[in-house]
Design a protein around this motif. Structure first.
Motif, short mmCIF file in Angstrom:
data_model
loop_
_atom_site.label_atom_id
_atom_site.label_comp_id
_atom_site.label_asym_id
_atom_site.label_seq_id
_atom_site.Cartn_x
_atom_site.Cartn_y
_atom_site.Cartn_z
N LEU A 117 4.72 0.46 8.59
CA LEU A 117 6.16 0.50 8.87
C LEU A 117 6.98 0.34 7.60
O LEU A 117 8.10 0.85 7.51
CB LEU A 117 6.54 -0.58 9.89
N THR A 118 6.44 -0.38 6.61
CA THR A 118 7.16 -0.55 5.34
C THR A 118 6.46 0.21 4.20
O THR A 118 6.81 0.04 3.03
CB THR A 118 7.27 -2.04 4.98
N ARG A 119 5.46 0.98 4.58
CA ARG A 119 4.68 1.77 3.61
C ARG A 119 4.15 0.93 2.46
O ARG A 119 4.20 1.32 1.28
CB ARG A 119 5.53 2.91 3.03
N GLN A 120 3.64 -0.24 2.82
CA GLN A 120 3.08 -1.11 1.77
C GLN A 120 1.57 -1.25 1.99
O GLN A 120 1.10 -1.17 3.13
CB GLN A 120 3.73 -2.49 1.82
N ARG A 121 0.89 -1.50 0.90
CA ARG A 121 -0.55 -1.73 0.95
C ARG A 121 -0.87 -2.90 0.03
O ARG A 121 -0.44 -2.91 -1.12
CB ARG A 121 -1.29 -0.47 0.50
N VAL A 122 -1.61 -3.88 0.55
CA VAL A 122 -1.93 -5.07 -0.24
C VAL A 122 -3.44 -5.11 -0.49
O VAL A 122 -4.24 -5.00 0.45
CB VAL A 122 -1.48 -6.35 0.52
#
Ligand code: SF4
Length: 166
Positions: free
Chosen positions: A113-118
């Motif tokens: 949803l926030t186009r983040q990858r950790v």
């Protein structure tokens, strides 16, 4: 390599240990209200809508991961970063689990949803902490009753809210 007995716990139990020890006990004793929760259905939809049906869930022993990519990347798909700490320990457990099976994997938590990858890495220090967490999970779930409810910011969105507070 053989898995230690602590590895009989699930990734969800590791996450619940971080979120709330009472929730961990209730869930582990099959007092589950998640099937009535719209959030679980939304989580499944999020996975399918973001990654399609090609990226299937994979079950290995006591763990279930969202998908594996690039021959060694474990992915977990999460809705928001509000429980990032719990997501991280859940992933660390998966990396630990695979390590014990002789497989060196990489961990990625996806927030579509926030186009983040950790990225998550299992260091020696984290591994020691995790082994302590696994022992504590065994101890908590082995008790006859859960701890009393403690007001947490998470309570409002917890599926056990009515069970604990009404
Ligand atoms: S409502 Fe709060 S105290 Fe009860 S299980 Fe959920 S997080 Fe824990």
């Amino acid at each position: 390599m053989e898995l230690p007995k602590e590895a009989s716990v699930t990734g969800v139990q590791v996450a619940y240990y971080i979120i709330c020890k009472r929730k961990l006990w209730l869930f582990s004793h099959k007092i589950t209200m998640e099937h009535t929760s719209e959030k679980v259905a939304m989580g499944r939809m999020l996975h399918e809508e973001s990654y399609g049906r090609k990226k299937k869930e994979i079950g290995i022993g006591s763990i279930k991961i969202d998908f594996i990519e690039n021959k060694g990347e474990i992915h977990e798909v999460k809705k928001s970063k509000s429980l990032e700490d719990a997501h991280e320990w859940q992933m660390l457990y998966y990396l630990y689990y695979f390590k014990k099976l002789g497989m060196d994997m990489k961990g990625k938590i996806d927030y579509p949803l926030t186009r983040q990858r950790v990225d998550v890495t299992l260091t020696e220090e984290k591994e020691k902490q995790l082994e302590q967490i696994l022992r504590e999970i065994q101890s908590i779930t082995g008790k006859d009753s859960p701890q009393e409810p403690v007001k947490l910011p998470y309570c409002k969105s917890c599926s056990y809210f009515n069970f604990c507070w009404c």
